[in-house]
Structures are given as C-alpha cells and as structure tokens.
Design an enzyme around this catalytic site. Sequence first.
Site, PDB file in Angstrom:
ATOM      1  N   SER A   1       0.545  -0.644  -0.316  1.00 16.83           N
ATOM      2  CA  SER A   1      -0.031   0.410  -0.170  1.00 16.83           C
ATOM      3  C   SER A   1       0.890   0.929   0.208  1.00 16.83           C
ATOM      4  CB  SER A   1      -0.948  -0.269   1.458  1.00 16.83           C
ATOM      5  OG  SER A   1      -1.578  -1.171   1.547  1.00 16.83           O
TER       6      SER A   1
ATOM      7  N   TYR B   1      12.822  -2.432  16.943  1.00  9.02           N
ATOM      8  CA  TYR B   1      12.430  -2.651  16.187  1.00  9.02           C
ATOM      9  C   TYR B   1      14.519  -3.004  15.892  1.00  9.02           C
ATOM     10  CZ  TYR B   1      12.554  -1.231  11.358  1.00  9.02           C
ATOM     11  OH  TYR B   1      12.355  -1.439   9.769  1.00  9.02           O
TER      12      TYR B   1
ATOM     13  N   ALA C   1      15.174  -5.606  17.371  1.00  6.59           N
ATOM     14  CA  ALA C   1      15.577  -6.668  17.616  1.00  6.59           C
ATOM     15  C   ALA C   1      14.288  -7.776  16.815  1.00  6.59           C
ATOM     16  CB  ALA C   1      13.893  -7.206  19.145  1.00  6.59           C
TER      17      ALA C   1
END
Lengths: 79, 256
Positions: B18, B160, B162
């Site tokens: 998208s 993030y 991780a």
Amino acid sequence: MDFKNFVREFEENVVMVAEGTLEMSTVLENLEDWDSLAVVSTMAIADNMFGVQLDGEEIVSCTTFGELIDKVKNQLSGA
Amino acid sequence: MQDPFSLSDKTILLTGASSGIGKQIAETLSKQGARLILVGRHQDTLDETKGYLNVNLNQNHIVENFDLEHVDEIPGWMKEIVSKHNVNIDGIVHSAGIQTTSPIRTMKISEIEKMMSLNLYSGLALLKGLSNKKVNSSGGSFVFISSIMGVVGQPGIVGYSASKGAINSAVKSSALELARHGIRVNSICPGFIPTKMMDQWSKLVTLEKRKETENQYPLGFGTPTDVAYAAVYLLSEAARWVTGTSMVIDGGYSCQ
C-alpha cells in the site's frame, strides 16, 4: 490536570534522578541524563499520560523544567 | 537468451504494497513481468497500487484483503487463495512492517510485541505457507525486507532492531531447512529510506539530528527503488545460488 505523576515519571524514567529533585527552575541541560533519547522519552510519556503530541524542537527549546511543563499545559489547553 | 532478471513466469505474493518500499516493489516487480498477489488490510489503497501497475504484459494482478495480525491464520489463508486463483506461488516479498522509536527507559513491551508480530511472526507464517506443497511445488524464493538496524545498532530502537535482527537469523536456519525443497530464503537490509513509516522518526528528532544522520551515509539516503531492484534479483533466476543471506543495501552506512 494532575502533573505529579508526570513529574514522578519524568524524574524516575526520563532523567533518572531521585524523586523530588526537580524544581521548576531546574535547568534541563545541567541534568546528566538529559540527552536526545530523553527528549524522545518525554514525548512518549506526554503522549501516554495526556495524549499530548509534543515536537522534538519544542522540547529542545526549553531551558528549564518549568518551561517544559508549560509546553505540556499549553498543548492541553489547546493553545 | 532469456533475461536472467525477468520475472515473467512468476507469481509473487507481496505484503506492504500500500505504501513506501512495498509500493515501489510492486511497481518494479510488475515491470519485470511478475504476476502479483497484493496483500493488505485496506482494499482501497491496494486497489490504488494495483491501478498504478504496468499491465502491458497481461499479468492480471490479484488483490487480497487480509490482516497479517491474524498470524495463525496465514498458512491456511494462503492455501485458500492458491486454490481460489488456481496459481502456484513462486515467491514472496514480506515488506509490511512497522517502526517505532522508543528509548529503553520508557519503552513498553506491548509496543515491541506489535513490531515482532508484524515484522517477524507474520513473515515466518508466510514462509510456513510457502513451504506447503499445495502453495509451492516447484521451488521458490522468499525475501524478507529487514533493515540495516538488524545488522548494526542505534539508540532508541531496541524493539525494532530486535525484530529485524531476528529476521536475519531466521533467514539462515530456514534457508538450510528449505534448501532441499528448492526454496531460497534471504533478506534485504536497507539503510535509511525516507518513507511515510520514517516520518514518525523525522518528527521525533531535531533537524540537526536529521542532517547528522544523512551525513553518515556516504552515498546519502536511499530510495525505495534501490530496495526494489535487490528484490528483483533475489526473486529471479539470476540468484539461483543465493540463499541464507542478508543483503545490505545502505549507501555505505555500515562499512565505516
């Protein structure tokens, strides 16, 4: 609006000082843990506690803790 | 001689189409001849992306509305769409992902959980689906869109990092496990690409910090097209001998 929780959270988790250390006149730059991550954390707790969206630049422009509280209050009152 | 980077005989499932990097990947893969299955929550934005795509090659792209948060349902759903559209899925690009900046001192585990769920778990569930013979029976290629922040670190993005680091490790084990089924598994680790997802970061940091960050990239910030071309390579026959790797596309950021 009860700011006591905000102050407590700010003291403990953002600038990591003992409870009751901060005064409205405290200069933020003088706090050892006032760094760029502290700025992001401040935005996070203002959002979580009050639903207030603060700008990074706005926070960095504050010299004292009191000015920071004022910024949050202004946002809350829709100024 | 056939173009080794052509995707003209391939059906590729793509998440995150998208917006941002995923949207560009859709455009680029379509230009290479791939038939796409575009997956997302919002029918209207997916239809918009599909509307942009080059259909000169009669690809007949498919749009499928599905919320990747329903991780456990993913493999079953994949079998359904394969049957419904009478296709074999030859490749998957998992580009859907979220990034939140959250210093350790104020982070919430529930925020990290959201990132793990979309960035990692849904990708693994898609991989599980691809390994099913009903979905893919002739070998294929799975591409995770990971991040340079799964390779090097940065303050403020523990959760993030991780999730992206986990992807890079998962790629190795899954590549080994699926090699005998002819499925290759790789990830792409992009550096900073200005997109809507990164707008949040841009708002959080000062202008000074943003400029400082850009200066750390020897070749400047990247574009979604830079990542899309890497996805083409990994999905194509040109990469038939490439598996278990995390391809760094970062303008030189991490070589310093």
